[in-house]
Design a protein around this motif. Structure first.
Motif, PDB file in Angstrom:
ATOM      1  N   MET A  32      -6.743 -37.920   4.369  1.00 43.30           N
ATOM      2  CA  MET A  32      -7.918 -38.142   5.220  1.00 43.30           C
ATOM      3  C   MET A  32      -9.188 -37.613   4.542  1.00 43.30           C
ATOM      4  SD  MET A  32      -6.295 -37.210   8.939  1.00 43.30           S
ATOM      5  CE  MET A  32      -7.807 -37.431   9.841  1.00 43.30           C
ATOM      6  N   LEU A  33      -9.103 -36.448   3.949  1.00 47.36           N
ATOM      7  CA  LEU A  33     -10.270 -35.870   3.289  1.00 47.36           C
ATOM      8  C   LEU A  33     -10.642 -36.636   2.022  1.00 47.36           C
ATOM      9  CD1 LEU A  33      -9.404 -32.131   3.898  1.00 47.36           C
ATOM     10  CD2 LEU A  33     -11.301 -33.402   4.918  1.00 47.36           C
ATOM     11  N   GLU A  34      -9.642 -37.134   1.305  1.00 46.19           N
ATOM     12  CA  GLU A  34      -9.921 -37.943   0.116  1.00 46.19           C
ATOM     13  C   GLU A  34     -10.641 -39.236   0.492  1.00 46.19           C
ATOM     14  OE1 GLU A  34      -6.400 -36.545  -2.958  1.00 46.19           O
ATOM     15  OE2 GLU A  34      -6.066 -38.310  -1.712  1.00 46.19           O
ATOM     16  N   LYS A  35     -10.292 -39.811   1.627  1.00 44.36           N
ATOM     17  CA  LYS A  35     -10.978 -41.024   2.088  1.00 44.36           C
ATOM     18  C   LYS A  35     -12.451 -40.753   2.374  1.00 44.36           C
ATOM     19  CE  LYS A  35      -7.220 -43.757   3.980  1.00 44.36           C
ATOM     20  NZ  LYS A  35      -6.700 -44.462   5.169  1.00 44.36           N
ATOM     21  N   LEU A  36     -12.780 -39.495   2.652  1.00 46.78           N
ATOM     22  CA  LEU A  36     -14.175 -39.113   2.876  1.00 46.78           C
ATOM     23  C   LEU A  36     -14.871 -38.712   1.579  1.00 46.78           C
ATOM     24  CD1 LEU A  36     -13.770 -37.007   6.130  1.00 46.78           C
ATOM     25  CD2 LEU A  36     -14.806 -39.276   5.908  1.00 46.78           C
ATOM     26  N   GLY A  37     -14.146 -38.855   0.464  1.00 41.41           N
ATOM     27  CA  GLY A  37     -14.737 -38.542  -0.826  1.00 41.41           C
ATOM     28  C   GLY A  37     -14.609 -37.089  -1.245  1.00 41.41           C
ATOM     29  N   MET A  38     -13.736 -36.351  -0.586  1.00 36.71           N
ATOM     30  CA  MET A  38     -13.538 -34.934  -0.915  1.00 36.71           C
ATOM     31  C   MET A  38     -12.236 -34.747  -1.676  1.00 36.71           C
ATOM     32  SD  MET A  38     -14.563 -33.217   2.676  1.00 36.71           S
ATOM     33  CE  MET A  38     -15.875 -33.885   3.649  1.00 36.71           C
ATOM     34  N   ARG A  39     -12.153 -33.653  -2.411  1.00 33.44           N
ATOM     35  CA  ARG A  39     -10.907 -33.278  -3.074  1.00 33.44           C
ATOM     36  C   ARG A  39     -10.529 -31.877  -2.601  1.00 33.44           C
ATOM     37  NH1 ARG A  39      -8.605 -30.381  -6.679  1.00 33.44           N
ATOM     38  NH2 ARG A  39     -10.456 -29.396  -7.486  1.00 33.44           N
ATOM     39  N   PRO A  40      -9.706 -31.806  -1.555  1.00 30.29           N
ATOM     40  CA  PRO A  40      -9.380 -30.506  -0.981  1.00 30.29           C
ATOM     41  C   PRO A  40      -8.373 -29.720  -1.817  1.00 30.29           C
ATOM     42  CG  PRO A  40      -8.208 -32.227   0.167  1.00 30.29           C
ATOM     43  CD  PRO A  40      -9.117 -32.912  -0.821  1.00 30.29           C
ATOM     44  N   ASP A  41      -8.464 -28.412  -1.704  1.00 30.90           N
ATOM     45  CA  ASP A  41      -7.452 -27.514  -2.256  1.00 30.90           C
ATOM     46  C   ASP A  41      -6.498 -27.168  -1.125  1.00 30.90           C
ATOM     47  OD1 ASP A  41      -8.801 -27.473  -4.698  1.00 30.90           O
ATOM     48  OD2 ASP A  41      -9.955 -25.697  -4.165  1.00 30.90           O
ATOM     49  N   LEU A  42      -5.243 -26.868  -1.480  1.00 30.24           N
ATOM     50  CA  LEU A  42      -4.224 -26.553  -0.476  1.00 30.24           C
ATOM     51  C   LEU A  42      -3.743 -25.118  -0.603  1.00 30.24           C
ATOM     52  CD1 LEU A  42      -2.003 -29.755  -0.669  1.00 30.24           C
ATOM     53  CD2 LEU A  42      -3.475 -29.074   1.217  1.00 30.24           C
ATOM     54  N   ALA A  43      -3.552 -24.482   0.548  1.00 29.83           N
ATOM     55  CA  ALA A  43      -2.921 -23.173   0.625  1.00 29.83           C
ATOM     56  C   ALA A  43      -1.702 -23.326   1.541  1.00 29.83           C
ATOM     57  CB  ALA A  43      -3.885 -22.139   1.199  1.00 29.83           C
ATOM     58  N   ALA A  44      -0.578 -22.762   1.136  1.00 31.03           N
ATOM     59  CA  ALA A  44       0.665 -22.925   1.889  1.00 31.03           C
ATOM     60  C   ALA A  44       0.794 -21.950   3.054  1.00 31.03           C
ATOM     61  CB  ALA A  44       1.867 -22.774   0.965  1.00 31.03           C
ATOM     62  N   ASP A  45      -0.036 -20.913   3.101  1.00 30.59           N
ATOM     63  CA  ASP A  45      -0.017 -19.966   4.212  1.00 30.59           C
ATOM     64  C   ASP A  45      -1.348 -19.221   4.265  1.00 30.59           C
ATOM     65  OD1 ASP A  45       0.096 -17.619   2.469  1.00 30.59           O
ATOM     66  OD2 ASP A  45       2.226 -18.054   2.209  1.00 30.59           O
ATOM     67  N   GLY A  46      -1.502 -18.390   5.285  1.00 34.48           N
ATOM     68  CA  GLY A  46      -2.756 -17.674   5.471  1.00 34.48           C
ATOM     69  C   GLY A  46      -3.087 -16.713   4.346  1.00 34.48           C
ATOM     70  N   ARG A  47      -2.089 -16.027   3.832  1.00 35.19           N
ATOM     71  CA  ARG A  47      -2.323 -15.071   2.736  1.00 35.19           C
ATOM     72  C   ARG A  47      -2.878 -15.807   1.509  1.00 35.19           C
ATOM     73  NH1 ARG A  47      -4.325 -10.942   2.298  1.00 35.19           N
ATOM     74  NH2 ARG A  47      -3.074 -10.202   4.000  1.00 35.19           N
ATOM     75  N   GLU A  48      -2.301 -16.948   1.193  1.00 32.79           N
ATOM     76  CA  GLU A  48      -2.773 -17.739   0.063  1.00 32.79           C
ATOM     77  C   GLU A  48      -4.201 -18.248   0.314  1.00 32.79           C
ATOM     78  OE1 GLU A  48      -1.366 -21.523  -2.713  1.00 32.79           O
ATOM     79  OE2 GLU A  48      -0.103 -20.879  -1.049  1.00 32.79           O
ATOM     80  N   ALA A  49      -4.510 -18.610   1.556  1.00 34.11           N
ATOM     81  CA  ALA A  49      -5.863 -19.057   1.891  1.00 34.11           C
ATOM     82  C   ALA A  49      -6.877 -17.945   1.670  1.00 34.11           C
ATOM     83  CB  ALA A  49      -5.913 -19.544   3.344  1.00 34.11           C
ATOM     84  N   VAL A  50      -6.546 -16.739   2.088  1.00 33.99           N
ATOM     85  CA  VAL A  50      -7.444 -15.595   1.884  1.00 33.99           C
ATOM     86  C   VAL A  50      -7.645 -15.351   0.393  1.00 33.99           C
ATOM     87  CG1 VAL A  50      -7.689 -13.096   2.198  1.00 33.99           C
ATOM     88  CG2 VAL A  50      -6.894 -14.522   4.099  1.00 33.99           C
ATOM     89  N   ASP A  51      -6.563 -15.411  -0.374  1.00 35.96           N
ATOM     90  CA  ASP A  51      -6.664 -15.210  -1.825  1.00 35.96           C
ATOM     91  C   ASP A  51      -7.528 -16.278  -2.475  1.00 35.96           C
ATOM     92  OD1 ASP A  51      -5.016 -13.006  -1.552  1.00 35.96           O
ATOM     93  OD2 ASP A  51      -3.205 -14.042  -2.230  1.00 35.96           O
ATOM     94  N   MET A  52      -7.340 -17.539  -2.071  1.00 33.09           N
ATOM     95  CA  MET A  52      -8.111 -18.633  -2.647  1.00 33.09           C
ATOM     96  C   MET A  52      -9.587 -18.525  -2.264  1.00 33.09           C
ATOM     97  SD  MET A  52      -5.389 -21.759  -2.244  1.00 33.09           S
ATOM     98  CE  MET A  52      -6.384 -22.997  -3.078  1.00 33.09           C
ATOM     99  N   PHE A  53      -9.858 -18.079  -1.037  1.00 32.26           N
ATOM    100  CA  PHE A  53     -11.235 -17.892  -0.602  1.00 32.26           C
ATOM    101  C   PHE A  53     -11.946 -16.861  -1.489  1.00 32.26           C
ATOM    102  CE2 PHE A  53     -14.348 -15.430   1.791  1.00 32.26           C
ATOM    103  CZ  PHE A  53     -15.237 -16.424   2.141  1.00 32.26           C
ATOM    104  N   GLY A  54     -11.215 -15.873  -1.966  1.00 29.41           N
ATOM    105  CA  GLY A  54     -11.796 -14.880  -2.856  1.00 29.41           C
ATOM    106  C   GLY A  54     -12.152 -15.428  -4.223  1.00 29.41           C
ATOM    107  N   LEU A  55     -11.575 -16.571  -4.591  1.00 28.59           N
ATOM    108  CA  LEU A  55     -11.809 -17.157  -5.907  1.00 28.59           C
ATOM    109  C   LEU A  55     -12.853 -18.267  -5.904  1.00 28.59           C
ATOM    110  CD1 LEU A  55      -8.081 -17.480  -7.024  1.00 28.59           C
ATOM    111  CD2 LEU A  55      -9.718 -15.694  -7.686  1.00 28.59           C
ATOM    112  N   VAL A  56     -12.944 -19.004  -4.800  1.00 31.50           N
ATOM    113  CA  VAL A  56     -13.795 -20.192  -4.745  1.00 31.50           C
ATOM    114  C   VAL A  56     -14.644 -20.150  -3.474  1.00 31.50           C
ATOM    115  CG1 VAL A  56     -13.782 -22.722  -4.608  1.00 31.50           C
ATOM    116  CG2 VAL A  56     -12.057 -21.551  -5.966  1.00 31.50           C
ATOM    117  N   PRO A  57     -15.929 -20.453  -3.572  1.00 30.01           N
ATOM    118  CA  PRO A  57     -16.760 -20.517  -2.355  1.00 30.01           C
ATOM    119  C   PRO A  57     -16.567 -21.864  -1.639  1.00 30.01           C
ATOM    120  CG  PRO A  57     -18.113 -20.933  -4.277  1.00 30.01           C
ATOM    121  CD  PRO A  57     -16.726 -20.639  -4.782  1.00 30.01           C
ATOM    122  N   TYR A  58     -15.817 -21.873  -0.559  1.00 26.11           N
ATOM    123  CA  TYR A  58     -15.537 -23.109   0.173  1.00 26.11           C
ATOM    124  C   TYR A  58     -16.612 -23.394   1.206  1.00 26.11           C
ATOM    125  CZ  TYR A  58     -10.985 -23.254  -1.995  1.00 26.11           C
ATOM    126  OH  TYR A  58      -9.984 -23.330  -2.914  1.00 26.11           O
TER     127      TYR A  58
END
Length: 93
Positions: A32-58
């Motif tokens: 769905m996000l690709e159809k809007l022209g975005m390339r999303p990153d995926l996190a498999a759980d909340g801990r991974e999301a927090v870690d990824m947020f520390g690396l990339v400004p979403y």
């Protein structure tokens, strides 16, 4: 919608994180996000999301509420805590 997003973000790519533990839901969200022209990153759980947020400004984070390791509520609180007072907020109308 693609044009509206392009105008809203001045043609810059929108950084999106999808935190979701279900593989089928991950695929649906990404498609769905690709159809809007975005390339999303995926996190498999909340801990991974927090870690990824520390690396990339979403620009956007889509968070599942019920995930292993750390649920979406706890992950959102942790992300907000890390943002602190220096956060810049974009208001959608």
């Amino acid at each position: 919608m693609r044009r509206a997003l392009s105008i809203r973000f001045g043609g810059l790519p929108v950084r999106v994180l999808v935190a979701e533990d279900n593989i089928v839901n991950q695929k649906v969200a990404v498609r769905m996000l690709e159809k809007l022209g975005m390339r999303p990153d995926l996190a498999a759980d909340g801990r991974e999301a927090v870690d990824m947020f520390g690396l990339v400004p979403y620009d956007l984070i889509f968070m599942d509420c019920q995930m292993p390791e750390m649920d979406g509520y706890a992950a959102a609180r942790e992300i907000r805590r890390k943002e602190g007072r220096s956060a810049t907020w974009r208001l959608w109308r």
